[in-house]
Design a protein around this motif. Structure first.
Motif, mmCIF file in Angstrom:
data_model
loop_
_atom_site.group_PDB
_atom_site.id
_atom_site.type_symbol
_atom_site.label_atom_id
_atom_site.label_comp_id
_atom_site.label_asym_id
_atom_site.label_seq_id
_atom_site.Cartn_x
_atom_site.Cartn_y
_atom_site.Cartn_z
ATOM 1 N N LEU A 185 113.144 73.429 1.454
ATOM 2 C CA LEU A 185 111.692 73.657 1.450
ATOM 3 C C LEU A 185 111.108 73.391 0.067
ATOM 4 O O LEU A 185 110.340 74.178 -0.473
ATOM 5 N N SER A 186 111.442 72.235 -0.495
ATOM 6 C CA SER A 186 111.089 71.947 -1.884
ATOM 7 C C SER A 186 110.316 70.633 -2.045
ATOM 8 O O SER A 186 110.845 69.673 -2.606
ATOM 9 N N PRO A 187 109.059 70.594 -1.620
ATOM 10 C CA PRO A 187 108.366 71.492 -0.700
ATOM 11 C C PRO A 187 108.579 71.002 0.728
ATOM 12 O O PRO A 187 109.043 69.888 0.929
ATOM 13 N N PRO A 188 108.217 71.798 1.739
ATOM 14 C CA PRO A 188 108.448 71.383 3.122
ATOM 15 C C PRO A 188 107.533 70.246 3.583
ATOM 16 O O PRO A 188 107.870 69.552 4.536
ATOM 17 N N ALA A 189 106.391 70.066 2.945
ATOM 18 C CA ALA A 189 105.464 68.988 3.317
ATOM 19 C C ALA A 189 104.444 68.821 2.207
ATOM 20 O O ALA A 189 104.296 69.689 1.335
ATOM 21 N N CYS A 190 103.737 67.713 2.225
ATOM 22 C CA CYS A 190 102.694 67.471 1.242
ATOM 23 C C CYS A 190 101.576 68.496 1.412
ATOM 24 O O CYS A 190 101.143 68.780 2.525
ATOM 25 N N GLY A 191 101.126 69.054 0.313
ATOM 26 C CA GLY A 191 100.042 70.017 0.376
ATOM 27 C C GLY A 191 100.484 71.400 0.815
ATOM 28 O O GLY A 191 99.647 72.245 1.122
ATOM 29 N N VAL A 192 101.807 71.645 0.873
ATOM 30 C CA VAL A 192 102.339 72.959 1.267
ATOM 31 C C VAL A 192 103.158 73.508 0.114
ATOM 32 O O VAL A 192 104.053 72.832 -0.401
ATOM 33 N N ALA A 193 102.843 74.719 -0.298
ATOM 34 C CA ALA A 193 103.532 75.317 -1.443
ATOM 35 C C ALA A 193 104.992 75.597 -1.113
ATOM 36 O O ALA A 193 105.338 75.958 0.010
ATOM 37 N N GLU A 194 105.857 75.435 -2.104
ATOM 38 C CA GLU A 194 107.260 75.755 -1.915
ATOM 39 C C GLU A 194 107.531 77.199 -2.335
ATOM 40 O O GLU A 194 106.814 77.759 -3.162
ATOM 41 N N PRO A 195 108.584 77.827 -1.769
ATOM 42 C CA PRO A 195 108.849 79.241 -2.072
ATOM 43 C C PRO A 195 109.562 79.467 -3.396
ATOM 44 O O PRO A 195 109.703 80.615 -3.818
ATOM 45 N N HIS A 196 109.989 78.408 -4.072
ATOM 46 C CA HIS A 196 110.761 78.570 -5.296
ATOM 47 C C HIS A 196 109.850 78.846 -6.493
ATOM 48 O O HIS A 196 108.757 78.298 -6.605
ATOM 49 N N GLN A 197 110.336 79.673 -7.395
ATOM 50 C CA GLN A 197 109.562 80.031 -8.572
ATOM 51 C C GLN A 197 109.667 78.993 -9.680
ATOM 52 O O GLN A 197 108.765 78.845 -10.491
ATOM 53 N N ALA A 198 110.788 78.297 -9.741
ATOM 54 C CA ALA A 198 111.008 77.315 -10.800
ATOM 55 C C ALA A 198 111.465 75.995 -10.202
ATOM 56 O O ALA A 198 111.997 75.950 -9.088
ATOM 57 N N TYR A 199 111.257 74.932 -10.948
ATOM 58 C CA TYR A 199 111.636 73.603 -10.485
ATOM 59 C C TYR A 199 112.241 72.831 -11.656
ATOM 60 O O TYR A 199 111.608 72.675 -12.700
ATOM 61 N N SER A 200 113.471 72.381 -11.470
ATOM 62 C CA SER A 200 114.148 71.631 -12.533
ATOM 63 C C SER A 200 114.482 70.214 -12.099
ATOM 64 O O SER A 200 115.128 69.469 -12.843
ATOM 65 N N GLY A 201 114.057 69.837 -10.903
ATOM 66 C CA GLY A 201 114.317 68.489 -10.415
ATOM 67 C C GLY A 201 115.803 68.235 -10.251
ATOM 68 O O GLY A 201 116.557 69.096 -9.795
#
Length: 264
Positions: free
Chosen positions: A117-133
């Motif tokens: 779910l990173s993210p699940p779709a365009c324009g939808v927020a992901e549940p993760h607090q951080a993102y490191s790619g």
């Protein structure tokens, strides 16, 4: 300059309490991907560990090709250098096509959205607090995709060889064709379309060139691969289904559930 409008923090990011403002059924695509991909993983895992019913002369399951372990008679066209391997022979070779698909750019998008779910779709927020790619372990290993592509080309050549051998009968006489032959031909076409439409293939034939005009042959190849690349995701799914279908057909033949339909 940061915006002073209500509900806005910083220059670009709006503070929105809702997970998304989309009103369409955006969740259908990631859900379908999750269900289908999970079903394939479960099926492939079971078949890989079974270690039986993978060869019905002249058909060899693509999950076990090339069969390099302790294989049944007639299944090893390249010998059995890993005959000592105690587990299923499929586990010796599956790491290469599996690694190619897991690190594939299209499949990354598919399972990032559907499983993480990173993210699940365009324009939808992901549940993760951080993102490191893909800069940290284990996702940094995705960068080996190009090397898996070279291995996938070798596997494709072996599967092509298996398809040629499928134009024989049980007594290894040439000039015969059955339903299994047709399925293997369809499968190898999709396998090559998926492999050759890969971004890594596009880079291999046309990357690091300063002047296309000085390399007309590579430019033509790059143009052709670029056209295929537009349908890379479609070929990824087609080849996934075709591989599973051929394996299922061989399993049903080898286990005695059905008989091969012979055309001539």
């Amino acid at each position: 300059m940061a915006s002073t409008d209500a509900g806005v923090q910083g220059p670009t990011r709006a503070e929105i309490e809702e997970r998304t403002l989309r009103t369409d059924r955006w969740w259908l695509s990631p859900l379908a991907t999750f269900v289908v991909f999970s079903a394939f993983v479960v099926y492939a895992t079971i078949r890989a560990f079974m270690g039986r019913d993978y060869y019905a002369s002249p058909y060899l399951s693509p999950f076990y090709s090339p069969c390099l372990g302790d294989c049944v008679e007639g299944a090893s066209d390249f010998g059995q250098p890993f005959g000592w391997f105690p587990l299923s022979a499929a586990l010796i070779i599956l790491i290469f096509p599996l690694g190619f698909r897991l690190t594939c750019y299209y499949y990354r998008k598919a399972y990032y959205r559907s499983f993480w779910l990173s993210p699940p779709a365009c324009g939808v927020a992901e549940p993760h607090q951080a993102y490191s790619g893909e800069t940290r372990f284990p996702l940094i290993l995705q960068n080996v995709h190009r090397w898996f592509w070279y291995a996938a080309v070798l596997v494709g050549l072996v599967l092509s060889y298996d398809t040629v051998l499928a134009f024989r009968n049980e007594d290894k006489e040439w000039g015969h064709m059955g339903l299994g032959t047709l399925l293997m031909v369809i499968n190898i076409v999709f396998i090559w379309l998926y492999t050759l439409s890969c971004h890594s293939c596009r880079h291999a034939v046309g990357g690091r060139l300063r002047h296309f005009s000085r390399h007309p042959v590579r430019y033509r190849l790059w143009t052709w691969v670029s056209r295929l690349n537009g349908s890379h995701g479609r070929y990824a799914w087609y080849s996934l289904f075709s591989v599973a279908l051929v394996d299922l057909y061989v399993y049903l033949l080898a286990s005695g559930v059905i008989d091969d339909v012979r055309f001539f």
